[in-house]
Design a protein around this motif. Structure first.
Motif, PDB file in Angstrom:
ATOM      1  N   GLY A 257     -29.749  16.023  68.117  1.00 41.34           N
ATOM      2  CA  GLY A 257     -30.552  15.706  69.289  1.00 41.34           C
ATOM      3  C   GLY A 257     -31.791  16.573  69.407  1.00 41.34           C
ATOM      4  N   ASP A 258     -32.686  16.180  70.324  1.00 36.33           N
ATOM      5  CA  ASP A 258     -33.899  16.950  70.578  1.00 36.33           C
ATOM      6  C   ASP A 258     -33.605  18.000  71.652  1.00 36.33           C
ATOM      7  OD1 ASP A 258     -35.220  15.436  68.747  1.00 36.33           O
ATOM      8  OD2 ASP A 258     -36.045  14.037  70.213  1.00 36.33           O
ATOM      9  N   CYS A 259     -33.132  19.146  71.225  1.00 39.82           N
ATOM     10  CA  CYS A 259     -32.684  20.191  72.144  1.00 39.82           C
ATOM     11  C   CYS A 259     -33.823  21.165  72.414  1.00 39.82           C
ATOM     12  CB  CYS A 259     -31.474  20.926  71.568  1.00 39.82           C
ATOM     13  SG  CYS A 259     -30.108  19.818  71.168  1.00 39.82           S
ATOM     14  N   THR A 260     -34.733  20.740  73.261  1.00 40.48           N
ATOM     15  CA  THR A 260     -35.941  21.540  73.502  1.00 40.48           C
ATOM     16  C   THR A 260     -35.783  22.531  74.639  1.00 40.48           C
ATOM     17  OG1 THR A 260     -36.778  19.795  74.943  1.00 40.48           O
ATOM     18  CG2 THR A 260     -37.451  19.741  72.633  1.00 40.48           C
ATOM     19  N   ILE A 261     -34.822  22.310  75.520  1.00 35.68           N
ATOM     20  CA  ILE A 261     -34.667  23.171  76.692  1.00 35.68           C
ATOM     21  C   ILE A 261     -33.273  23.782  76.684  1.00 35.68           C
ATOM     22  CG2 ILE A 261     -34.624  23.268  79.210  1.00 35.68           C
ATOM     23  CD1 ILE A 261     -36.520  20.896  79.245  1.00 35.68           C
ATOM     24  N   PHE A 262     -33.212  25.100  76.899  1.00 36.19           N
ATOM     25  CA  PHE A 262     -31.919  25.766  76.967  1.00 36.19           C
ATOM     26  C   PHE A 262     -31.979  26.887  78.000  1.00 36.19           C
ATOM     27  CE2 PHE A 262     -34.226  28.421  73.961  1.00 36.19           C
ATOM     28  CZ  PHE A 262     -33.876  29.707  74.366  1.00 36.19           C
ATOM     29  N   GLY A 263     -30.810  27.322  78.422  1.00 35.95           N
ATOM     30  CA  GLY A 263     -30.691  28.485  79.288  1.00 35.95           C
ATOM     31  C   GLY A 263     -29.585  29.373  78.766  1.00 35.95           C
ATOM     32  N   TYR A 264     -29.738  30.683  78.944  1.00 35.24           N
ATOM     33  CA  TYR A 264     -28.675  31.600  78.532  1.00 35.24           C
ATOM     34  C   TYR A 264     -27.531  31.539  79.541  1.00 35.24           C
ATOM     35  CZ  TYR A 264     -32.217  33.552  75.424  1.00 35.24           C
ATOM     36  OH  TYR A 264     -33.187  33.718  74.459  1.00 35.24           O
ATOM     37  N   MET A 265     -26.310  31.466  79.041  1.00 33.79           N
ATOM     38  CA  MET A 265     -25.152  31.373  79.923  1.00 33.79           C
ATOM     39  C   MET A 265     -24.525  32.728  80.209  1.00 33.79           C
ATOM     40  SD  MET A 265     -24.767  28.421  81.061  1.00 33.79           S
ATOM     41  CE  MET A 265     -23.195  28.721  81.826  1.00 33.79           C
ATOM     42  N   ASN A 266     -24.365  33.555  79.185  1.00 32.77           N
ATOM     43  CA  ASN A 266     -23.778  34.872  79.400  1.00 32.77           C
ATOM     44  C   ASN A 266     -24.115  35.791  78.242  1.00 32.77           C
ATOM     45  OD1 ASN A 266     -21.686  34.434  77.292  1.00 32.77           O
ATOM     46  ND2 ASN A 266     -20.822  32.991  78.777  1.00 32.77           N
TER      47      ASN A 266
END
Length: 380
Positions: A257-266
């Motif tokens: 997939g086009d995984c352009t956005i992420f956030g750190y979880m821990n």
């Protein structure tokens, strides 16, 4: 017959497990004094850490009305030991939990009863004093709820001052910040330090102790993006700082997939290195997280993507998954899903998982897992 040289006795004893050393204290007064000596405690701890021996896997029971916790030898998963907790459990009451491990000491939190430092190897624990009125009577502090997401915790070692410290953050109602208290074991007291300049957006976010600092993930104040900053608190200087993040440029992920956005979880610790999990929230193919490890502390180019996790029958709560430790061979990683299910091995070679089974541990119960080293470190 000539007695053994004292340095040879020290060299032999420092290689033994804590249980044996506690028995050997009764051999003679000189042996008892040696084993209690603070320098020997440091030598024994250093030997265990250097050789990766006396490492235990602690299983903290998440079931209400059960006061037992368990530990096994990490390499063999044998020699099961049961421990009574520092805080007793009652049905329909708040449960205690482990929020940190450092040099053989575990930090235990109970929302009603407080915090304790616990050495399972010596069976000693120390209840921390209550906080001062400047915090307990502060009406600007949000009360905890559920998992207590308005209270952030951390535990580690101040190398410069040879002191163990506990950090407790309270979310403010009006100032969009966390008010921060720090406990010193040497002083056996709490004091207020500077407010945390970052917003910590999620629960299951206890501080990860690496390189003399506690680490969390969050955001700049008033800029809520769902975990875009990795930051730390140096336990010696008690100053906050940002940790450089790794490669954030777009590339097609394993899911396709086009995984352009992420956030750190821990943030966590794996093999002595800082690690973080990235949650890709816009993926149209599958829900997944990737685990990244910083191979050289503070050097952004050394961040390395280690594994890709998607929902599976052996791992369902992926967004709160924590990496616990490498296996002795380094071919597998032990994972805890943060939801109280059984921990699982992840095989780095074929990317498969297997639920951990330990003989003697009730399989119907839920556990949170943590690694600790057996030590003689005092809780006082």
């Amino acid at each position: 017959m000539c007695p053994f040289p004292s340095d040879l006795i020290t060299d032999i004893l420092c290689r033994l497990p804590v249980k044996t050393l506690l028995r050997f204290k009764c051999v003679s007064k000189p042996w008892g004094s040696l084993i209690d000596d603070s320098d020997f405690v440091k030598i024994h701890l250093h030997q265990s850490l250097k050789t990766s021996t006396n490492i235990k896997l602690f299983l903290d029971n998440c079931v209400e009305n059960d006061n037992e916790a368990y530990a096994v030898d990490f390499d063999s998963l044998c020699n099961l030991v049961q421990f009574p907790r520092p805080f007793t459990a009652e049905a329909n009451k708040y449960q205690s939990r482990i929020f940190g491990s450092c040099n053989g000491l575990l930090a235990v939190y109970h929302r009603q009863e407080g915090i304790a430092l616990w050495n399972p190897s010596t069976r000693k624990y120390h209840y921390l004093p209550t906080l001062g009125d400047d915090i307990t009577m502060d009406h600007d502090i949000l009360p905890g709820c559920g998992y207590d997401k308005n209270t952030i915790l951390g535990f580690g070692y101040d190398v410069s001052n040879s002191d163990y410290k506990v950090v407790k953050m309270f979310r403010s109602k009006t100032q969009n910040c966390f008010k921060v208290m720090i406990y010193s074991l040497k002083a056996n007291s709490w004091r207020r330090i500077k407010d945390c300049p970052y917003d910590i957006f999620t629960n299951y976010n206890d501080g990860a102790y690496v390189n003399g600092s506690l680490h969390w993930v969050g955001d700049e104040i008033d800029e809520f993006f769902g975990g875009k900053v990795i930051f730390a608190l140096n336990l010696s200087t008690e100053e906050y700082f940002e940790v450089p993040e790794g490669d954030i440029s777009f590339k097609k992920n394993k899911c396709g997939g086009d995984c352009t956005i992420f956030g750190y979880m821990n943030a966590g610790v794996l093999g002595g290195y800082l690690c973080v999990s990235r949650r890709y929230s816009t993926c149209s193919i599958e829900e997944h997280v990737n685990l990244w490890v910083m191979k050289e502390y503070g050097v952004k180019e050394t961040w390395t993507e280690l594994l890709h996790l998607s929902r599976d029958e052996w791992l369902t709560n992926i967004f709160h998954t924590r990496a616990i430790a490498y296996s002795r061979s380094g071919e597998k990683i032990l994972l805890d899903d943060g939801g109280g299910c059984q921990p699982a091995w992840f095989n780095l070679g074929n990317e498969t998982g297997e639920t951990l089974c330990i003989l003697g541990v009730p399989q119907c119960q839920r556990f949170s897992t943590i690694i600790y080293v057996e030590s003689l470190v005092s809780v006082y």
